[in-house]
Design a protein around this motif. Structure first.
Motif, PDB file in Angstrom:
ATOM      1  N   UNK A  33      43.493  43.829  36.504  1.00  0.00           N
ATOM      2  CA  UNK A  33      42.885  42.750  37.298  1.00  0.00           C
ATOM      3  C   UNK A  33      43.932  41.714  37.676  1.00  0.00           C
ATOM      4  N   UNK A  34      44.757  41.366  36.714  1.00  0.00           N
ATOM      5  CA  UNK A  34      45.798  40.364  36.964  1.00  0.00           C
ATOM      6  C   UNK A  34      46.820  40.897  37.964  1.00  0.00           C
ATOM      7  N   UNK A  35      47.253  42.129  37.782  1.00  0.00           N
ATOM      8  CA  UNK A  35      48.272  42.705  38.666  1.00  0.00           C
ATOM      9  C   UNK A  35      47.743  42.856  40.092  1.00  0.00           C
ATOM     10  N   UNK A  36      46.555  43.421  40.239  1.00  0.00           N
ATOM     11  CA  UNK A  36      45.991  43.596  41.591  1.00  0.00           C
ATOM     12  C   UNK A  36      45.697  42.255  42.247  1.00  0.00           C
ATOM     13  N   UNK A  37      45.208  41.302  41.465  1.00  0.00           N
ATOM     14  CA  UNK A  37      44.959  39.965  42.011  1.00  0.00           C
ATOM     15  C   UNK A  37      46.240  39.274  42.452  1.00  0.00           C
ATOM     16  N   UNK A  38      47.302  39.500  41.720  1.00  0.00           N
ATOM     17  CA  UNK A  38      48.598  38.935  42.118  1.00  0.00           C
ATOM     18  C   UNK A  38      49.065  39.551  43.431  1.00  0.00           C
ATOM     19  N   UNK A  39      48.844  40.856  43.599  1.00  0.00           N
ATOM     20  CA  UNK A  39      49.211  41.508  44.856  1.00  0.00           C
ATOM     21  C   UNK A  39      48.406  40.940  46.026  1.00  0.00           C
ATOM     22  N   UNK A  40      47.127  40.648  45.794  1.00  0.00           N
ATOM     23  CA  UNK A  40      46.314  40.032  46.857  1.00  0.00           C
ATOM     24  C   UNK A  40      46.965  38.723  47.280  1.00  0.00           C
ATOM     25  N   UNK A  41      47.290  37.899  46.301  1.00  0.00           N
ATOM     26  CA  UNK A  41      47.875  36.599  46.603  1.00  0.00           C
ATOM     27  C   UNK A  41      49.208  36.759  47.334  1.00  0.00           C
ATOM     28  N   UNK A 131      46.607  45.734  53.529  1.00  0.00           N
ATOM     29  CA  UNK A 131      46.944  45.950  52.123  1.00  0.00           C
ATOM     30  C   UNK A 131      46.273  44.896  51.242  1.00  0.00           C
ATOM     31  N   UNK A 132      46.255  43.646  51.717  1.00  0.00           N
ATOM     32  CA  UNK A 132      45.592  42.586  50.954  1.00  0.00           C
ATOM     33  C   UNK A 132      44.097  42.863  50.824  1.00  0.00           C
ATOM     34  N   UNK A 133      43.479  43.378  51.881  1.00  0.00           N
ATOM     35  CA  UNK A 133      42.051  43.725  51.819  1.00  0.00           C
ATOM     36  C   UNK A 133      41.802  44.840  50.816  1.00  0.00           C
ATOM     37  N   UNK A 134      42.658  45.848  50.842  1.00  0.00           N
ATOM     38  CA  UNK A 134      42.521  46.949  49.883  1.00  0.00           C
ATOM     39  C   UNK A 134      42.585  46.438  48.447  1.00  0.00           C
ATOM     40  N   UNK A 135      43.599  45.632  48.140  1.00  0.00           N
ATOM     41  CA  UNK A 135      43.742  45.118  46.779  1.00  0.00           C
ATOM     42  C   UNK A 135      42.626  44.142  46.418  1.00  0.00           C
ATOM     43  N   UNK A 136      42.109  43.400  47.389  1.00  0.00           N
ATOM     44  CA  UNK A 136      41.002  42.482  47.112  1.00  0.00           C
ATOM     45  C   UNK A 136      39.749  43.257  46.710  1.00  0.00           C
ATOM     46  N   UNK A 137      39.443  44.331  47.436  1.00  0.00           N
ATOM     47  CA  UNK A 137      38.281  45.142  47.067  1.00  0.00           C
ATOM     48  C   UNK A 137      38.514  45.871  45.747  1.00  0.00           C
ATOM     49  N   UNK A 138      39.726  46.347  45.519  1.00  0.00           N
ATOM     50  CA  UNK A 138      40.050  47.012  44.252  1.00  0.00           C
ATOM     51  C   UNK A 138      39.902  46.043  43.085  1.00  0.00           C
ATOM     52  N   UNK A 139      40.383  44.820  43.255  1.00  0.00           N
ATOM     53  CA  UNK A 139      40.279  43.819  42.197  1.00  0.00           C
ATOM     54  C   UNK A 139      38.827  43.454  41.940  1.00  0.00           C
ATOM     55  N   UNK A 140      38.046  43.297  43.011  1.00  0.00           N
ATOM     56  CA  UNK A 140      36.616  43.013  42.841  1.00  0.00           C
ATOM     57  C   UNK A 140      35.946  44.140  42.053  1.00  0.00           C
ATOM     58  N   UNK A 141      36.304  45.377  42.373  1.00  0.00           N
ATOM     59  CA  UNK A 141      35.748  46.529  41.657  1.00  0.00           C
ATOM     60  C   UNK A 141      36.130  46.498  40.180  1.00  0.00           C
TER      61      UNK A 141
END
Length: 153
Positions: A33-41, A131-141
């Motif tokens: 969660x932390x890693x994917x959220x960091x990628x979103x940011x 890419x940010x959208x992909x990671x945002x949905x992945x993090x939400x999941x």
């Protein structure tokens, strides 16, 4: 003769501490969660936040969630929970609320992606927003999985 009455020992599994956090579901979801959220940011920041009304919320949710999740991970690693049931409730409420916030941020990021398709900086910003959208949905999941895993544990 063995007693037939209810056991006095707790049947609830112990909350993990130390490195066991990374081996125990749902607590093993915290680091991804932390890693994917960091990628979103990072990816939203790389677009220079071209749509501040939409992407400002995405940046806020991703950064705040990363920081709070990092604090939660550190508290589990250091054993601050002292195996209290209140930590399970706190963890479940936090991840449930964050899942809802992240889902709203992911939808706004997807909207920003669609809007950036025809912008002057189209190819680069569009790809970064995708890419940010992909990671945002992945993090939400991941947050949703974590919240439900605690609930059904």
């Amino acid at each position: 003769m063995a007693s037939v009455g209810p056991s006095t020992a707790s049947t609830q599994p112990a909350l993990p501490s130390g490195p066991a956090v990374f081996k125990t579901i749902p607590y093993a979801f915290i680091l991804p969660e932390i890693i994917c959220g960091t990628w979103v940011w990072i990816f939203v920041a790389a677009t220079s936040v071209s749509l501040p009304l939409l992407q400002g919320w995405v940046m806020y949710v991703s950064l705040t969630s990363c920081l709070i999740s990092l604090l939660l991970l550190l508290s589990y690693l250091l054993g601050f929970h002292k195996n209290s049931e209140n930590w399970k409730v706190l963890d479940s409420l936090y991840h449930g609320a964050t899942a809802i916030l992240y889902l709203s941020a992911a939808v706004l990021q997807a909207n920003a992606t669609i809007r950036s398709e025809f912008s002057p900086n189209s190819p680069l910003y569009y790809q970064l927003n995708c890419v940010a959208s992909f990671f945002a949905f992945l993090t939400a999941f991941l947050y949703i999985l974590h919240a439900f895993s605690i609930y059904y544990q």
